[in-house]
Each structure stands twice: as structure tokens, then as C-alpha cells.
Design an enzyme around this catalytic site. Structure first.
Site, PDB file in Angstrom:
ATOM      1  N   HIS A  61      -3.019  -3.512  -6.397  1.00 40.39           N
ATOM      2  CA  HIS A  61      -3.377  -2.968  -5.090  1.00 40.39           C
ATOM      3  C   HIS A  61      -4.884  -3.056  -4.859  1.00 40.39           C
ATOM      4  CE1 HIS A  61      -3.679   0.552  -2.121  1.00 40.39           C
ATOM      5  NE2 HIS A  61      -3.304  -0.539  -1.477  1.00 40.39           N
ATOM      6  N   GLU A  87      -6.133  -1.274  -8.309  1.00 38.57           N
ATOM      7  CA  GLU A  87      -5.149  -0.395  -8.934  1.00 38.57           C
ATOM      8  C   GLU A  87      -4.057  -1.269  -9.542  1.00 38.57           C
ATOM      9  OE1 GLU A  87      -5.243   3.753  -6.353  1.00 38.57           O
ATOM     10  OE2 GLU A  87      -4.079   2.095  -5.539  1.00 38.57           O
ATOM     11  N   SER A 103       0.824  -1.210   0.000  1.00 38.94           N
ATOM     12  CA  SER A 103       0.000   0.000   0.000  1.00 38.94           C
ATOM     13  C   SER A 103       0.853   1.253   0.000  1.00 38.94           C
ATOM     14  CB  SER A 103      -0.938  -0.004   1.202  1.00 38.94           C
ATOM     15  OG  SER A 103      -0.235  -0.287   2.371  1.00 38.94           O
ATOM     16  N   ASN A 145      -4.594   5.783  -1.984  1.00 40.00           N
ATOM     17  CA  ASN A 145      -3.944   6.102  -0.708  1.00 40.00           C
ATOM     18  C   ASN A 145      -3.294   7.485  -0.701  1.00 40.00           C
ATOM     19  OD1 ASN A 145      -4.765   3.822   0.568  1.00 40.00           O
ATOM     20  ND2 ASN A 145      -2.842   2.706   0.353  1.00 40.00           N
TER      21      ASN A 145
HETATM   22  N1  3HC Z   1     -16.821  -9.852   3.359  1.00 36.07           N
HETATM   23  C1  3HC Z   1     -17.993 -10.009   2.759  1.00 36.07           C
HETATM   24  N2  3HC Z   1     -19.006  -9.127   2.862  1.00 36.07           N
HETATM   25  C2  3HC Z   1     -18.794  -8.047   3.624  1.00 36.07           C
HETATM   26  C3  3HC Z   1     -17.583  -7.816   4.297  1.00 36.07           C
HETATM   27  C4  3HC Z   1     -16.558  -8.772   4.130  1.00 36.07           C
HETATM   28  N3  3HC Z   1     -15.370  -8.640   4.726  1.00 36.07           N
HETATM   29  N4  3HC Z   1     -17.672  -6.651   4.969  1.00 36.07           N
HETATM   30  C5  3HC Z   1     -18.894  -6.147   4.738  1.00 36.07           C
HETATM   31  N5  3HC Z   1     -19.572  -7.004   3.926  1.00 36.07           N
HETATM   32  C6  3HC Z   1     -20.906  -6.809   3.373  1.00 36.07           C
HETATM   33  C7  3HC Z   1     -21.908  -7.708   3.945  1.00 36.07           C
HETATM   34  O1  3HC Z   1     -22.714  -8.172   2.905  1.00 36.07           O
HETATM   35  C8  3HC Z   1     -22.693  -6.815   4.871  1.00 36.07           C
HETATM   36  O2  3HC Z   1     -23.941  -7.378   5.034  1.00 36.07           O
HETATM   37  P1  3HC Z   1     -24.267  -8.292   6.332  1.00 36.07           P
HETATM   38  O3  3HC Z   1     -24.567  -7.329   7.423  1.00 36.07           O
HETATM   39  O4  3HC Z   1     -25.413  -9.086   5.874  1.00 36.07           O
HETATM   40  O5  3HC Z   1     -23.086  -9.144   6.676  1.00 36.07           O
HETATM   41  C9  3HC Z   1     -22.648  -5.498   4.105  1.00 36.07           C
HETATM   42  O6  3HC Z   1     -21.322  -5.475   3.564  1.00 36.07           O
HETATM   43  C10 3HC Z   1     -22.823  -4.275   4.885  1.00 36.07           C
HETATM   44  O7  3HC Z   1     -21.882  -4.278   5.894  1.00 36.07           O
HETATM   45  P2  3HC Z   1     -22.127  -3.561   7.244  1.00 36.07           P
HETATM   46  O8  3HC Z   1     -23.597  -3.481   7.518  1.00 36.07           O
HETATM   47  O9  3HC Z   1     -21.259  -4.236   8.252  1.00 36.07           O
HETATM   48  O10 3HC Z   1     -21.540  -2.072   7.058  1.00 36.07           O
HETATM   49  P3  3HC Z   1     -21.610  -1.029   5.849  1.00 36.07           P
HETATM   50  O11 3HC Z   1     -22.952  -0.959   5.228  1.00 36.07           O
HETATM   51  O12 3HC Z   1     -21.007   0.227   6.378  1.00 36.07           O
HETATM   52  O13 3HC Z   1     -20.598  -1.565   4.744  1.00 36.07           O
HETATM   53  C11 3HC Z   1     -18.329  -1.364   4.064  1.00 36.07           C
HETATM   54  C12 3HC Z   1     -19.342  -1.925   5.074  1.00 36.07           C
HETATM   55  C13 3HC Z   1     -18.508  -2.033   2.708  1.00 36.07           C
HETATM   56  C14 3HC Z   1     -16.954  -1.697   4.609  1.00 36.07           C
HETATM   57  C15 3HC Z   1     -18.544   0.201   3.900  1.00 36.07           C
HETATM   58  O14 3HC Z   1     -18.631   0.810   5.159  1.00 36.07           O
HETATM   59  C16 3HC Z   1     -17.445   0.872   3.139  1.00 36.07           C
HETATM   60  O15 3HC Z   1     -17.410   0.845   1.911  1.00 36.07           O
HETATM   61  N6  3HC Z   1     -16.484   1.509   3.870  1.00 36.07           N
HETATM   62  C17 3HC Z   1     -15.321   2.164   3.273  1.00 36.07           C
HETATM   63  C18 3HC Z   1     -14.216   1.162   3.093  1.00 36.07           C
HETATM   64  C19 3HC Z   1     -13.010   1.755   2.443  1.00 36.07           C
HETATM   65  O16 3HC Z   1     -12.894   2.941   2.197  1.00 36.07           O
HETATM   66  N7  3HC Z   1     -12.021   0.894   2.146  1.00 36.07           N
HETATM   67  C20 3HC Z   1     -10.763   1.292   1.585  1.00 36.07           C
HETATM   68  C21 3HC Z   1      -9.763   1.429   2.671  1.00 36.07           C
HETATM   69  S1  3HC Z   1      -8.158   1.887   2.053  1.00 36.07           S
HETATM   70  C22 3HC Z   1      -7.434   0.427   1.674  1.00 36.07           C
HETATM   71  O17 3HC Z   1      -7.957  -0.644   1.879  1.00 36.07           O
HETATM   72  C23 3HC Z   1      -6.089   0.517   1.063  1.00 36.07           C
HETATM   73  C24 3HC Z   1      -5.009  -0.074   1.935  1.00 36.07           C
HETATM   74  O18 3HC Z   1      -3.806  -0.051   1.196  1.00 36.07           O
HETATM   75  C25 3HC Z   1      -4.825   0.696   3.236  1.00 36.07           C
END
Ligand code: 3HC
Length: 308
Positions: free
Chosen positions: A163, A175, A142, A213
Site C-alpha cells: 500500500h 505498508e 486502500s 488509512n
Molecule cells: N511528483 C514529484 N514531485 C512532487 C509531486 C509529485 N507528484 N508532488 C509534489 N512534489 C514535490 C515537488 O518537488 C515540489 O516541488 P516543485 O514545486 O519544485 O515542483 C515539492 O514536492 C513541493 O510541492 P508543493 O510546493 O506543490 O507542495 P508541498 O510543499 O505542500 O508538498 C506534498 C506537497 C508532498 C504533497 C505535501 O503537501 C504532503 O506531504 N501532503 C500530505 C500528503 C499525504 O498525506 N498523503 C497521503 C494521503 S493518504 C493515501 O495516499 C492513501 C490512499 O490509500 C488514500
């Protein structure tokens, strides 16, 4: 993710000459997600970890995540279909602790291990000596330079960055990072593979943070600084960005989700390389929380307490 997106990623078939055997090295949050989406697309995956216990934990996490995906995909279908989807996907993932034997027939190796350049160099040296010439290498780093990671191999033309984003099964982006030596053929294979596993691919040069990022980490850091100055509370900063900017998570919630250690590590590395860039200055609050073992969601506490 919407149902249609899940459906699309599940129904994607793999082309005739496409990548079929994928080795994922590292079974943490990212590695297990990468293994899962690859197997969901019908490809064979070998997941490599350092010991059996960590492998078991990764396999269990994949099982839980697959259950959540299946619940959505097969919402209106008999439970047996969801069960078959989970079992078929799991059966395509083989766990091992032997990295050398894992890569003997690999089309692609995706590395998702600890963000330490020396450890990555050691791994890629071994892989380069062991894997057949056809094997493409990619790092899911990352924040480190892909060119620097690739420098110890004799296959820079077959090397790039892939990524992913957390949670990998939900985030639709991949990415694809080219270094100057990455061949057109390798780049094309990466792009096709990304599509085959249901991701939308964007391309970026080997620049710190790539696209996401580079924008996201300074944004999270600015949110921490806002809190450190006492301008607003943790909760209000998060509520503001969710309701005022339409983000699914607030910046501090997201920092907890990504991992405060990861956020701190990224900033530390960039600050060292570019000390005059104020946006990359490290954060006292995050440093303190990390020292206390409060790493965010994964440790049960960060800016928020998840133990309740
Ligand atoms: N696997 C499968 N399904 C998942 C999951 C996982 N790990 N996490 C969430 N879900 C799904 C499920 O279907 C869940 O439904 P369920 O309650 O029936 O299990 C549904 O997502 C909704 O989840 P939640 O109700 O728990 O919460 P949200 O509606 O807020 O969704 C989220 C969760 C998709 C993580 C959303 O909040 C989101 O998009 N957040 C932003 C994440 C983000 O920005 N990520 C990038 C980070 S940077 C990065 O990764 C780069 C690295 O290099 C640092």
C-alpha cells in the site's frame, strides 16, 4: 521530501536475486507513481491500462513528475544530467494494454485498479492462470481486504498487500500487508523490494485501512463533521491542523487531494461492514460534492476551487 531522501531512493541498487521485472496494473494516480519509483530504482516496469489514451495520459503524468524529481535531484548539476535521468527512467517503463503478455516474465505484479472487488477478482483470476509460478502478486487497495482479493487465486502464499501513498514519488512509506497464508519468503521479498525502491516499510495485518488509512480517514471524517456542525470554516480547520499540529496539509485539503470519491468509497465500504462504528458513518457533504462531480483536486473542485 528532502534532497537526501530523493537521492537515497534514486541511488538504491537492486540485489542479485531481487525482483527486477515489475508489472503495474492501472495507470491512475497511484499506479503511475508506483511505476515511476520502480523505474527510478533501475527496475523494468510494464504498465498495463485498458486503452492507449489512458496509457498516454499516465506516461505524460510520469514525465511531469519525473521532471519535478529531476529538478531537485540535479539542482546544482548540468541540465544534461537531469535530462538523462528522466529519459533513462522513462525508457525502463513499457506501456501495454495486453495484461496476459505483460506478466509472462514478471517477478512481481502490483495491482492498482478501481476499488471494486468483482473487477479485482476477474483480473487476479486471469493473472493467476497466466503468470508463471514465480510471480508474486500484490494489491495496492486502500480499503478492501487483501485476503478477499487473494481468495480467487491458487497462490495465496505468494500474495500480499503493498500500500503506497499519494504522491507516491514523495511519500516515503510503504505498508506491507500479510494475510495468514503469505509465506515468509514472499513477505521478505516484499520488504526487500520496498527498500530497493527507496521506501521505508511497515508491516500490518489485513485489517480495514491497515495503519495509515485506519487513522487518517476517521480524522478527515471528523474534520468534515466539525465543518457540517458549523463549528469552524473549511479554511480555519485546515489552517488549525497545519499550524497547530504541524501537518503538511489540513484534513479537508487532504480529502480533496486524496479524492472525495475515494474518501466516500472507503467510508461507505467500512460502514457497510461495521455499521455500529460511528467514526465510519458516511458524510452528507462529501456525498453531495461527489454527486455534483466535485471530486477534489483531480476534477478542479471539492472543498476548494482549483480552477482559478
Ligand atoms: N511528483 C514529484 N514531485 C512532487 C509531486 C509529485 N507528484 N508532488 C509534489 N512534489 C514535490 C515537488 O518537488 C515540489 O516541488 P516543485 O514545486 O519544485 O515542483 C515539492 O514536492 C513541493 O510541492 P508543493 O510546493 O506543490 O507542495 P508541498 O510543499 O505542500 O508538498 C506534498 C506537497 C508532498 C504533497 C505535501 O503537501 C504532503 O506531504 N501532503 C500530505 C500528503 C499525504 O498525506 N498523503 C497521503 C494521503 S493518504 C493515501 O495516499 C492513501 C490512499 O490509500 C488514500
Amino acid at each position: 521530501m528532502s534532497f537526501s531522501v530523493l537521492k537515497r531512493s534514486f541511488s538504491t541498487t537492486v540485489g542479485k536475486n531481487a525482483i527486477k521485472n515489475v508489472v503495474v496494473i492501472g495507470g491512475g494516480l497511484m499506479g503511475s507513481g508506483i511505476a515511476q519509483v520502480t523505474a527510478q530504482a533501475g527496475q523494468n516496469v510494464t504498465l498495463v491500462e485498458v486503452n492507449g489514451d489512458i496509457l498516454k495520459k499516465a506516461e505524460s503524468n510520469i514525465g511531469v513528475s519525473l521532471g519535478r524529481v529531476a529538478k531537485k535531484l540535479f539542482k546544482d548539476k548540468p541540465a544534461s544530467e537531469a535530462e538523462k535521468f528522466v529519459n533513462d527512467t522513462k525508457s525502463r517503463i513499457k506501456g501495454t494494454t495486453d495484461v496476459k503478455s505483460a506478466v509472462t516474465d514478471a517477478d512481481l505484479v502490483v495491482e492498482a485498479i478501481i476499488e471494486n472487488i468483482d473487477i479485482k477478482h476477474k483480473l487476479f483470476k486471469t493473472l493467476d492462470e497466466t503468470a508463471p509460478a514465480k510471480t508474486l502478486f500484490a494489491s495496492n487497495t486502500s480499503s478492501l481486504s487483501i485476503g478477499e482479493i487473494a481468495s480467487v487465486t491458487n497462490r495465496k502464499d505468494r500474495f500480499g498487500g503493498l500500500h503506497f501513498f499519494n504522491p507516491v514519488p514523495m511519500m516515503r512509506l510503504l505498508e506491507v500487508i500479510r494475510i495468514p497464508e503469505t509465506s515468509d519468503e514472499t513477505y521478505k521479498s516484499f520488504m526487500e523490494w520496498g527498500k530497493a525502491i527507496g521506501k521505508t516499510c511497515v508491516t500490518c495485518k489485513d485489517t480495514p485501512g491497515f495503519i495509515v488509512n485506519r487513522l487518517l480517514v476517521p480524522y478527515m471524517a471528523e474534520a468534515v463533521r466539525l465543518y457540517e456542525r458549523g463549528d469552524a470554516s473549511v479554511k480555519d480547520i485546515d489552517v488549525a491542523m497545519k499550524l497547530g499540529a504541524g501537518y503538511p496539509m489540513g484534513p479537508l485539503e487532504l480529502a480533496d487531494y486524496v479524492g472525495l470519491d475515494t474518501t466516500h468509497f472507503i467510508l461507505q465500504g467500512w460502514h457497510k461492514k461495521m455499521p455500529s462504528e460511528k467514526l465510519f458513518n458516511t458524510l452528507k457533504t462529501v456525498e453531495k460534492l461527489v454527486k455534483e462531480g466535485k471530486l477534489g483536486v483531480k476534477s478542479g473542485e471539492g472543498f476548494y476551487n482549483y480552477k482559478k
